[in-house]
Write a protein that holds these residues in place. Structure first.
Motif, PDB file in Angstrom:
ATOM      1  N   ALA A  11      94.031  21.006  27.276  1.00 40.62           N
ATOM      2  CA  ALA A  11      94.332  21.729  26.037  1.00 40.62           C
ATOM      3  C   ALA A  11      93.781  21.040  24.799  1.00 40.62           C
ATOM      4  O   ALA A  11      93.996  21.534  23.684  1.00 40.62           O
ATOM      5  CB  ALA A  11      95.846  21.882  25.900  1.00 40.62           C
ATOM      6  N   ALA A  14      92.193  22.916  21.801  1.00 42.98           N
ATOM      7  CA  ALA A  14      93.043  23.781  20.995  1.00 42.98           C
ATOM      8  C   ALA A  14      94.020  22.995  20.126  1.00 42.98           C
ATOM      9  O   ALA A  14      94.715  23.595  19.294  1.00 42.98           O
ATOM     10  CB  ALA A  14      93.806  24.759  21.888  1.00 42.98           C
ATOM     11  N   SER A  16      94.911  20.983  17.147  1.00 39.52           N
ATOM     12  CA  SER A  16      94.362  20.663  15.827  1.00 39.52           C
ATOM     13  C   SER A  16      95.413  20.124  14.871  1.00 39.52           C
ATOM     14  O   SER A  16      95.061  19.600  13.811  1.00 39.52           O
ATOM     15  CB  SER A  16      93.712  21.908  15.206  1.00 39.52           C
ATOM     16  OG  SER A  16      94.673  22.949  15.074  1.00 39.52           O
ATOM     17  N   ASP A  20     100.936  20.954  17.607  1.00 42.85           N
ATOM     18  CA  ASP A  20     100.298  21.408  18.847  1.00 42.85           C
ATOM     19  C   ASP A  20     100.529  20.396  19.969  1.00 42.85           C
ATOM     20  O   ASP A  20     100.829  20.760  21.114  1.00 42.85           O
ATOM     21  CB  ASP A  20      98.792  21.609  18.629  1.00 42.85           C
ATOM     22  CG  ASP A  20      98.477  22.742  17.665  1.00 42.85           C
ATOM     23  OD1 ASP A  20      99.322  23.651  17.517  1.00 42.85           O
ATOM     24  OD2 ASP A  20      97.402  22.716  17.040  1.00 42.85           O
ATOM     25  N   GLU A  59      98.413  28.539  20.844  1.00 45.50           N
ATOM     26  CA  GLU A  59      98.415  27.831  19.571  1.00 45.50           C
ATOM     27  C   GLU A  59      97.988  28.723  18.404  1.00 45.50           C
ATOM     28  O   GLU A  59      97.718  28.233  17.297  1.00 45.50           O
ATOM     29  CB  GLU A  59      97.474  26.622  19.650  1.00 45.50           C
ATOM     30  CG  GLU A  59      96.004  26.909  19.441  1.00 45.50           C
ATOM     31  CD  GLU A  59      95.347  27.782  20.510  1.00 45.50           C
ATOM     32  OE1 GLU A  59      94.178  28.128  20.339  1.00 45.50           O
ATOM     33  OE2 GLU A  59      96.003  28.103  21.515  1.00 45.50           O
TER      34      GLU A  59
END
Length: 271
Positions: A11, A14, A16, A20, A59
């Motif tokens: 992951a 994704a 950022s 997250d 996300e």
């Protein structure tokens, strides 16, 4: 947290923001406790399958994360909403079958290093505390899946020392037939008083029955089995038998026996 590293690597593209990374940690804890992710959003989508990975678009909304989970035994379906309020994340989890709700508030900075989002070995901190918060705040109130509970080895529930010296070829010790282990009462128990007299052959010391030969006081060196001159012939007392003499030990006496004296007025014919 074992298993989180490959998930985070999958992951990573994704991730950022710090929240997250925290969602990845929360997601993996649910997986560890027997849940699988169905998808993102409140409503189910087509061809959904239970997976240990995060679904596509998980996300998309950085303020409210919405994920759905199902237990491995299909008994529970959870709806997870992770809401960001300033620097904290509020986890609201509802069991759709029982309508039970559990809430946990996590400070993102307590568990995530925002400057190390690209390095798994540095991004997480206080992982044990995070696991405890998820287990006590979400898993315990809603209940763990039955299959997860069955995986707990039965041997762990028992004392591990019980089977440490176990030998299947060893014959267990048995007590001889017709015997029983003695049950000695505590000497401090009030019901133990007189037990030595009630069981004189029990091998316990004490009691009110005096054995002059075993009293511990110095006695003349006699052997009852050889007889007592003037009182018992030899062999009258078996060797080693308990023997209570019926007269004072020793050859001489200090004076006449009072029982041999006549009572006062013995010659009185009217007495």
């Amino acid at each position: 947290m074992a298993g989180l590293e490959p998930l985070y690597a999958w992951a990573r593209a994704a991730v950022s923001r710090p929240q997250d990374a925290l969602i990845c940690g929360v997601h993996w804890e649910l997986v560890r406790h027997g849940y699988r992710c169905l998808g993102a959003g409140d409503q189910p989508g087509p061809d959904e399958r239970k997976s240990e990975l995060l679904p596509a678009g998980w996300e998309a909304n950085k303020e409210v994360y919405t994920l759905r989970y199902k237990s491995t035994d299909d008994a529970r379906e959870l709806l997870l909403k992770a809401i960001m309020v300033e620097d904290s994340m509020i986890l609201n989890v509802m069991d759709r079958s029982s309508q039970k709700v559990a809430d946990v508030t996590l400070a993102v900075a307590d568990y995530i290093n925002p400057e190390h989002l690209d390095d798994f070995h540095k991004v997480y901190k206080n992982t044990e505390e995070l696991r405890t918060r998820i287990a006590s705040g979400i898993i315990a109130p809603l209940g763990a899946p039955a299959e997860k509970a069955k995986k707990e080895p039965e041997a762990e529930k028992k004392d591990p020392d019980l089977h440490r010296d176990y030998d299947p070829l060893r014959v267990p010790p048995r007590q001889p037939a017709g015997t029983r282990a003695p049950s000695w009462p505590s000497p401090l128990s009030p019901f133990a008083v007189g037990g030595e007299d009630l069981d004189p052959l029990g091998g316990r010391s004490g009691g009110m029955i005096v054995d002059p030969l075993r009293s511990g006081f110095p006695q003349p060196g006699i052997d009852p089995s050889s007889g007592i001159p003037g009182r018992l012939p030899p062999g009258a007392v078996p060797p080693g038998a308990r023997f209570d003499p019926f007269g004072p030990l020793g050859a001489g006496r200090s004076g006449p026996d009072p029982d041999h004296l006549p009572p006062p007025g013995y010659d009185d014919m009217f007495m």
